[in-house]
Design a protein around this motif. Sequence first.
Motif, mmCIF file in Angstrom:
data_model
loop_
_atom_site.group_PDB
_atom_site.id
_atom_site.type_symbol
_atom_site.label_atom_id
_atom_site.label_comp_id
_atom_site.label_asym_id
_atom_site.label_seq_id
_atom_site.Cartn_x
_atom_site.Cartn_y
_atom_site.Cartn_z
ATOM 1 N N THR A 38 -21.876 -39.776 20.669
ATOM 2 C CA THR A 38 -20.526 -39.240 20.582
ATOM 3 C C THR A 38 -19.932 -39.579 19.220
ATOM 4 N N TYR A 39 -19.344 -38.569 18.593
ATOM 5 C CA TYR A 39 -18.726 -38.723 17.280
ATOM 6 C C TYR A 39 -17.296 -38.202 17.333
ATOM 7 N N THR A 40 -16.443 -38.757 16.480
ATOM 8 C CA THR A 40 -15.066 -38.301 16.350
ATOM 9 C C THR A 40 -14.963 -37.444 15.100
ATOM 10 N N VAL A 41 -14.303 -36.304 15.212
ATOM 11 C CA VAL A 41 -14.150 -35.389 14.080
ATOM 12 C C VAL A 41 -13.048 -35.914 13.165
ATOM 13 N N LEU A 42 -13.379 -36.133 11.885
ATOM 14 C CA LEU A 42 -12.408 -36.617 10.902
ATOM 15 C C LEU A 42 -11.767 -35.478 10.134
ATOM 16 N N SER A 43 -12.508 -34.399 9.967
ATOM 17 C CA SER A 43 -12.040 -33.243 9.219
ATOM 18 C C SER A 43 -12.566 -31.994 9.921
ATOM 19 N N LYS A 46 -9.701 -31.716 14.030
ATOM 20 C CA LYS A 46 -9.592 -33.137 13.720
ATOM 21 C C LYS A 46 -9.168 -33.894 14.978
ATOM 22 N N GLY A 47 -9.829 -35.016 15.252
ATOM 23 C CA GLY A 47 -9.519 -35.837 16.405
ATOM 24 C C GLY A 47 -10.340 -35.515 17.637
ATOM 25 N N ALA A 48 -11.056 -34.401 17.632
ATOM 26 C CA ALA A 48 -11.890 -34.031 18.779
ATOM 27 C C ALA A 48 -13.125 -34.930 18.823
ATOM 28 N N THR A 49 -13.739 -35.030 19.989
ATOM 29 C CA THR A 49 -14.990 -35.761 20.115
ATOM 30 C C THR A 49 -16.109 -34.765 20.392
ATOM 31 N N VAL A 50 -17.221 -34.969 19.742
ATOM 32 C CA VAL A 50 -18.378 -34.088 19.889
ATOM 33 C C VAL A 50 -19.625 -34.924 20.129
ATOM 34 N N GLU A 51 -20.599 -34.345 20.819
ATOM 35 C CA GLU A 51 -21.888 -34.993 21.029
ATOM 36 C C GLU A 51 -22.919 -34.294 20.160
ATOM 37 N N LYS A 66 -17.223 -35.631 7.623
ATOM 38 C CA LYS A 66 -16.629 -34.734 8.622
ATOM 39 C C LYS A 66 -16.529 -35.408 9.992
ATOM 40 N N VAL A 67 -17.478 -36.311 10.310
ATOM 41 C CA VAL A 67 -17.468 -37.018 11.586
ATOM 42 C C VAL A 67 -17.759 -38.496 11.369
ATOM 43 N N ALA A 68 -17.373 -39.296 12.362
ATOM 44 C CA ALA A 68 -17.688 -40.726 12.365
ATOM 45 C C ALA A 68 -18.087 -41.097 13.787
#
Length: 63
Positions: free
Chosen positions: A12-17, A30-35, A49-51
Amino acid sequence: MTTKQPPNPRQTYTVLSPYQCPNHKHWHEKGATVELLPCEAEYLILSNKVALATTTAKPKGEA
């Protein structure tokens, strides 16, 4: 005979941009979570773009 399921390599990653998914042409805000698979996330991490999502779980024994 049972077949073992391989472990899910997605993390799971958090969208930074905001960025557009190259596979589905869908924008992630921004702020969404993606797998993502590690190979998918590598470029997005390098381009900031993600963290990796941080867990907010509290240690045992704390309220």
